[in-house]
Write a protein that holds these residues in place. Structure first.
Motif: not given
Length: 628
Positions: A324-340, A344-356
């Motif tokens: 329960g300490k992290q949340l993995a998401i698949i996110h994309g936008t109109g000008d960027s493909p979906h990435e994982i 980190d819920l405690k640090q409130r930090s977001l890290k990109q895992i994939t590069y499409s």
């Protein structure tokens, strides 16, 4: 006849200022390079939290891969020609469950991947029988799933003992087909939704010890309630439901009793939906869909919440880690493909895992769409997205495309559409309206096509053409219409009912004749058609009037038709008979049927071939000159 305006939250929106961005890095894109950008769909955590499993088409086929959850090199786990659909790892971490159909026929078998020896086994071995909503028992010894193992089109729930291979029906479908199955944390109960027509659904809980069913929310004729999980104390069920006065989707809790009261957690002016429930705390993740931009939040049962960045674009999936300490998401936008990404819920930090992106492409090569709102014929506000090429002048010279999403109960999001980015880079303006019938704007808006399909929605597309003319960029004689599935149907309706508007049409996996589509399609879709269009005998005149096949002699514009041989939603006969009828009239018709595809194309070579045909066709008939 002009219908009454439909109230929708889109009325609170204002259109973006429409401009062509200045961008020195912008240039015409190449189809092959663009379609080698990776697609990413489902994701799951490994039981130990060390890895993420995900679906991607890196090889040109959708297979299951694994990547360290802190980032690193991904490893391919399945090697299949057919598209794999990721489900869950077993709670003991020994196996990974996935499903796989045959050449797009949407009748998947279930497979287990042994995570020690990396061997796979087909555990259902059926033909033309769909399995869905699979869940592991907490002890990893069995699976439950909804499946049409008895009668095609009906979905009871079965218990599959993995040691013996025996499959036993434990919940019948006599009072409604079953979907969205969820085990209680203690493994003693199953929560699930029941539906009769996939428009309205209720919620039930089945006690596995007493074999009794408690109906928490009965199926009515106006609302949809979909099970999403349980509270950790086994006492309440999370649902996403629109059974409220606003008719908007929202997250609610239901106690385990007959006709329980909905305890609304996220009810607001825009649709909100449950994304995941934390296995470690009384927290859940949910999304708010604001006209096609998705906002992601984590909230606890006291109401404390935080928004997860970046706050625009789309969230295709969100999953809590086992601790329960992290949340993995698949996110994309109109000008960027979906990435994982991993948050980190405690640090409130977001890290990109994939590069499409591949081939030197980056965000500067694409345009971000403008959010727009325009009035329909009856003044209903219609929201959508407008893609404007960079570095162009408003000299009324540009070709444009009305790009029609499928469904109709779906939505065009601020998401990644490589085909639209290609067309925009080659000088086309593209408008993607969320016409009436779309999701995301409330129940009344979504249901407004009942007994009006192919008229109210088509009028909204014609109003989009009027809107395009006001931008100052578009040549009114160079406007095409393009779409897949329901978008393919509306393309044919547009060419037959408003032929003077269009310079060309690209219709992908369409419906053309309500009578034959109803006769040949999957039984689940038949129930849906009858909800939308009524009875083929009693409502014969409506079915005839809204079938573009019978008006093929009105088509003036050239037509491209693309279809999959194994389509169970809009059978290939729809495309074949439409092509024949249009040709009799002397219309320019091009057709391509892909033998190893279903409702849409998932093999990379077919995606590329189909879109090259579409691009060439549009360039030819809208007068675009390609760079040498």
């Amino acid at each position: 006849m002009c219908s009454l305006m439909i109230p929708t939250p889109a009325g609170k929106l204002a259109s973006d200022s429409i401009t062509s961005p200045s961008n020195p890095a912008y240039s015409p894109l190449d189809i092959d390079t663009l379609y080698y950008a990776r697609g990413i769909y489902a994701l799951r955590w490994s039981v130990d939290g060390e890895h993420l499993y995900f679906e991607t088409n890196i090889t040109g086929r959708y297979n299951i891969w694994r990547v360290p959850s802190i980032g690193g090199w991904p490893v391919q786990l399945t090697v299949n020609e057919e598209k794999t659909d990721l489900a869950d790892p077993s709670p003991d971490g020994h196996h990974l469950l996935y499903s796989q159909d045959y050449q797009g026929d949407e009748k998947p078998n279930l497979y287990l991947l042994d995570l020690t020896e990396y061997k796979t086994s087909n555990i259902t071995n059926t033909e033309k029988r769909s399995h869905r909503d699979m869940r592991w028992s907490p002890d990893s010894r069995s699976l439950v799933y909804a499946a049409e193992r008895d009668i095609p089109g009906t979905y009871p729930i079965f218990l599959h003992n993995l040691a013996t291979g025996t499959v036993k029906k434990i919940i019948s479908s006599e009072t409604g087909d079953c979907e969205a199955v969820e085990f209680s944390p203690d493994g003693k109960k199953l929560a699930f939704s029941r539906t009769r027509n996939y428009q309205y659904s209720g919620v039930s809980v089945h006690d596995l010890e007493t074999r009794s069913e408690t109906v928490l929310a009965s199926i009515d004729d106006r609302s949809t309630s979909i099970v999403g999980g349980w509270t950790r104390d086994n006492k309440r069920v999370y649902v996403t439901s629109n059974a409220n006065e606003k008719g908007m989707d929202a997250v609610a809790l239901l106690d385990l009793k007959e006709n329980a009261e909905f305890q609304w957690l996220t009810l607001q002016d825009w649709d909100s939906q449950l994304a995941d429930v934390s296995p470690a705390e009384d927290k859940y993740a949910y999304i708010v869909n604001e006209a096609g931009n998705i906002h992601l939040y984590i909230r606890d049962l006291k109401g404390e919440q935080e928004e997860i960045p970046p706050g625009h674009g789309v969230i295709r999936g969100a999953r809590f880690s086992p601790d329960g300490k992290q949340l993995a998401i698949i996110h994309g936008t109109g000008d960027s493909p979906h990435e994982i990404w991993v948050y980190d819920l405690k640090q409130r930090s977001l890290k990109q895992i994939t590069y499409s992106l591949v081939g030197g492409l980056n965000q500067d090569n694409f345009v971000q769409p403008h959010l727009i709102v325009y009035p329909a014929e009856d003044q209903t506000p219609i929201s959508g997205f407008l893609y404007v090429p960079a570095n162009i002048k408003p000299d009324r010279s540009r070709p444009a495309i009305v790009y029609v999403h499928g469904g109709p109960q779906w939505q065009h999001f601020n998401s990644w559409y490589p085909n639209i980015q290609y067309l925009t880079s080659h000088g086309y303006l593209v408008v993607a309206p969320n016409y009436r019938g779309s999701t995301g704007f409330g129940r009344e808006y979504m249901e407004s096509l009942r007994k009006d399909a192919g008229r109210g929605d088509l009028n909204d597309l014609v109003s989009a053409v009027d809107y395009l003319k006001t931008t100052g960029y578009v040549d009114p004689k160079k406007i095409a219409i393009m779409g897949g599935s329901w978008g393919g149907y509306l393309t044919l309706m547009a060419l037959t009912k408003t032929p003077e508007v269009w310079a060309a049409g690209v219709s992908i996996v369409p419906l053309a004749n309500w009578f034959t589509a109803h006769m040949n399609e999957d039984p689940v879709l038949q129930k849906n058609d009858e909800w939308l269009m009524g009875n083929p005998v009693a409502d014969r005149e409506l079915w005839q009037d809204r079938s573009p096949l019978f008006f093929a002699d009105r088509i003036r514009a050239p037509l491209l038709l693309l279809a999959g041989q194994n389509d169970i939603r809009c059978p290939v006969e729809e495309t074949q008979q439409m092509a024949e009828a249009a040709r009799k009239n002397g219309t320019t018709v091009e057709v391509k049927i892909y033998e190893n595809e279903g409702h849409g194309f998932v093999r990379r070579e077919n995606e590329i071939d189909a879109f090259k045909r579409a691009a060439r066709f549009l360039d030819t008939h809208l007068g675009q000159q390609r760079p040498a």
